[in-house]
Design a protein around this motif. Structure first.
Motif, PDB file in Angstrom:
ATOM      1  N   MET A  16       0.859  -1.187   0.000  1.00  0.00           N
ATOM      2  CA  MET A  16       0.000   0.000   0.000  1.00  0.00           C
ATOM      3  C   MET A  16       0.890   1.230   0.000  1.00  0.00           C
ATOM      4  N   ARG A  17       0.530   2.214  -0.810  1.00  0.00           N
ATOM      5  CA  ARG A  17       1.261   3.488  -0.831  1.00  0.00           C
ATOM      6  C   ARG A  17       0.253   4.626  -0.704  1.00  0.00           C
ATOM      7  N   ASN A  18       0.361   5.351   0.408  1.00  0.00           N
ATOM      8  CA  ASN A  18      -0.464   6.542   0.588  1.00  0.00           C
ATOM      9  C   ASN A  18      -1.960   6.232   0.451  1.00  0.00           C
ATOM     10  N   VAL A  19      -2.365   5.090   0.982  1.00  0.00           N
ATOM     11  CA  VAL A  19      -3.750   4.628   0.806  1.00  0.00           C
ATOM     12  C   VAL A  19      -4.690   5.308   1.806  1.00  0.00           C
ATOM     13  N   GLY A  20      -5.849   5.705   1.304  1.00  0.00           N
ATOM     14  CA  GLY A  20      -6.892   6.251   2.158  1.00  0.00           C
ATOM     15  C   GLY A  20      -8.198   5.549   1.862  1.00  0.00           C
ATOM     16  N   LEU A  21      -9.082   5.522   2.854  1.00  0.00           N
ATOM     17  CA  LEU A  21     -10.396   4.906   2.635  1.00  0.00           C
ATOM     18  C   LEU A  21     -11.446   5.758   3.315  1.00  0.00           C
ATOM     19  N   ARG A  22     -12.499   6.069   2.559  1.00  0.00           N
ATOM     20  CA  ARG A  22     -13.647   6.746   3.157  1.00  0.00           C
ATOM     21  C   ARG A  22     -14.907   5.993   2.730  1.00  0.00           C
ATOM     22  N   TYR A  23     -15.939   6.054   3.553  1.00  0.00           N
ATOM     23  CA  TYR A  23     -17.219   5.444   3.211  1.00  0.00           C
ATOM     24  C   TYR A  23     -18.119   6.541   2.662  1.00  0.00           C
ATOM     25  N   GLY A  24     -18.506   6.412   1.422  1.00  0.00           N
ATOM     26  CA  GLY A  24     -19.371   7.414   0.787  1.00  0.00           C
ATOM     27  C   GLY A  24     -18.669   8.765   0.767  1.00  0.00           C
TER      28      GLY A  24
END
Lengths: 236, 284
Positions: A16-24
């Motif tokens: 993973m590189r600079n990974v972000g996660l948002r819901y909606g």
């Protein structure tokens, strides 16, 4: 944050590189993750409730695509991965859920067989053979025909583990596998994971139990407010 | 390992689907039966009307036997009959009462010549023959049959539209039932995807379920539909009106209606598959 070791090709199993996660359209629940999981490694994933452990596991078992950043799994870029090709990758990942997620209308044996059945890659006699071996390996020969509602927490957990490993996954993810069982059963389950790891399976165990990493000495991935913190072991 | 992972048979959203499909299949079968019966009847009318015309010769000094001889020699004519004067007089019975009591010699009755044409022949030769003879009129059924055929055509169109609406409604019912079942089975579906099930594998479970429900509903609706069509068309023919003699579906029509459960099952199978795949592909 780079974990030690890679597979023979020099490429980590997961990167993973600079990974972000948002819901909606909500705020990011995971931010700026840099992570590499080498083939055959063993990690504990810790963090307070709401720190993002389940979200990180959902990225790792390919339930979600990262909202941003680069993620490679088994050498494939997840950003460009067509949805129809994802199931093939998921078959190389075993998941043990905290709530087991067994199907109540199926027997223990039928639950264990599910991954091979959905992969549709071998005949039912061969599947039955493998299931029998695995059911014995997790010590549930007597309960093979029992349905999950009649099994204890530890038995359910072992069925869930057998189901997770039946396809010989390269990556095994377990969410609080010892959370719903007593200490003795917890130790037995951990010995199963260590055994699997010794056979080459990469393992990530999410846990609240901070004593586990100390007892087993494997590297730690610690999440805090959606970021991997500096406490994590094995940092580059 | 014969047990399905998805317990769709116990899904409450599917409970009434077979009966709704049965009602719609009944409606579809009756609409198709009506369309096919009307098609047979109008084809029958067309055949009867196109090969039979009547020459009406006004009272005068026309040489009827010579005219009959002329007409009989035409290429298009297969049979010709000069109707006896008594038979013509009998046609007036509804207006004159018992013609035996009437001196028909006093009546200016026309001579009627019944002409049968060869199959596929038209009346152009005949019309050319009488073109400059104003005392002779050619009567064909086309003039009064055309509006009836138009009306029957409209009724057929309405029947086809109804059948299409019924099939469309079956598709809608399948879409709603499939979506509900997918919502109810969401956890299991998510689990199956997590352990590597392809969308097509999951869709196959739903399409089999849709096929079973629709096949049952299709049979339950089509069988009474066939019975209704059989008795309704038979009752219409028993009215004795010559126009209704052909009011029954052709053999191909009966077979098409009998195949309705299979068509409904295929439509439901396809609809369920497309619905599931579309919903699953909306998420990764």
């Amino acid at each position: 944050m780079q974990q030690q070791g890679t597979d023979g090709t020099g490429e980590p199993l997961v990167a993973m590189r600079n990974v972000g996660l948002r819901y909606g359209t909500g705020p990011e629940v995971l931010r700026d993750l840099d992570l590499e999981l080498a083939e055959g490694s063993f990690h504990f994933l810790t963090g307070r409730s709401g720190a993002g452990k389940s979200s990180l596991l959902s990225l790792l078992h390919l339930s979600r695509r990262p909202s941003r950043g680069l993620m490679r799994v088994f050498g494939h870029d997840m950003q460009d991965m067509p949805a129809r090709e994802v199931p093939v990758l998921r078959r190389r990942i075993g998941v043990v859920f905290q709530d087991f997620r067994l199907l109540d209308h199926l027997s223990a044996q039928e639950n264990v067989a599910l991954p091979l059945k959905v992969a549709n890659s071998m005949d039912s006699d061969r599947i039955d053979e493998i299931v029998q071996e695995l059911i014995e390996w997790v010590g549930l020969s007597q309960q093979a025909q029992a349905r999950p509602p009649t099994l204890s927490g530890g038995e359910k957990q072992r069925v869930a583990i057998a189901r997770a490993v039946i396809s010989s996954p390269r990556l095994l993810l377990a969410d609080e596998p010892t959370g719903n069982v007593d200490q003795e059963m917890g130790e037995r389950l951990m010995r199963l994971f260590v055994k699997l790891n010794s056979l080459g399976t990469t393992i990530v165990i999410a846990t609240h139990d901070l004593s586990l990493p100390g007892r087993y000495g494997y590297p730690l991935l610690h999440l805090e407010d959606g970021r991997l913190s500096n406490e994590s072991g094995g940092a580059a | 390992m014969s047990v399905s992972e998805l317990s769709l048979d116990r899904d409450p959203s599917s409970r009434f689907v077979p009966w709704i499909v049965a009602a719609l299949s009944l409606m579809c079968a009756i609409a198709l039966g009506t369309a096919f019966a009307l098609a047979s009847m109008t084809a029958d009318w067309g055949r009867a009307a196109s090969d039979q015309v009547t020459l009406r010769v006004a009272t005068g000094d026309t040489d009827i036997p010579a005219l009959v001889d002329q007409v009989a020699r035409l290429e298009a004519v297969s049979r010709i009959e000069h109707l006896p004067r008594e038979q013509v007089a009998r046609m007036l019975q509804p207006w004159l009462g018992d013609v035996a009591q009437v001196d028909t010699a006093l009546l200016p009755l026309p001579a009627l010549i019944d002409v049968r044409l060869k199959p596929g022949a038209d009346t152009s030769e005949l019309r050319a023959l009488i073109a400059d003879r104003s005392e002779i009129t050619l009567d064909s059924a086309d003039a009064w049959l055309a509006p009836l055929q138009d009306l029957a055509g409209l009724a057929r169109l309405v029947a086809w539209v109804l059948a299409a609406v019924a099939v469309g409604a079956i598709m809608l019912v399948t879409v709603f039932a499939t979506r509900s079942a997918l919502v109810n089975q969401r956890q299991t579906v998510d689990l199956l995807r997590l352990i590597g099930a392809a969308d097509g594998y999951i869709a196959k479970r739903f399409q089999r379920h849709g096929l079973r429900l629709a096949l049952f509903g299709g049979i339950a609706g089509t069988v009474p539909g066939l019975i209704v069509i059989f008795f309704a068309t038979a009752a219409a023919r028993l009215q004795g009106a010559a126009l209704l003699n052909g009011l029954t579906p052709s053999l191909a029509g009966w077979l098409a209606i009998a195949a309705l459960p299979l068509i409904v099952a295929l439509v439901a199978t396809f609809t369920a598959r497309v619905t599931v795949l579309k919903l699953l592909r909306a998420s990764w």
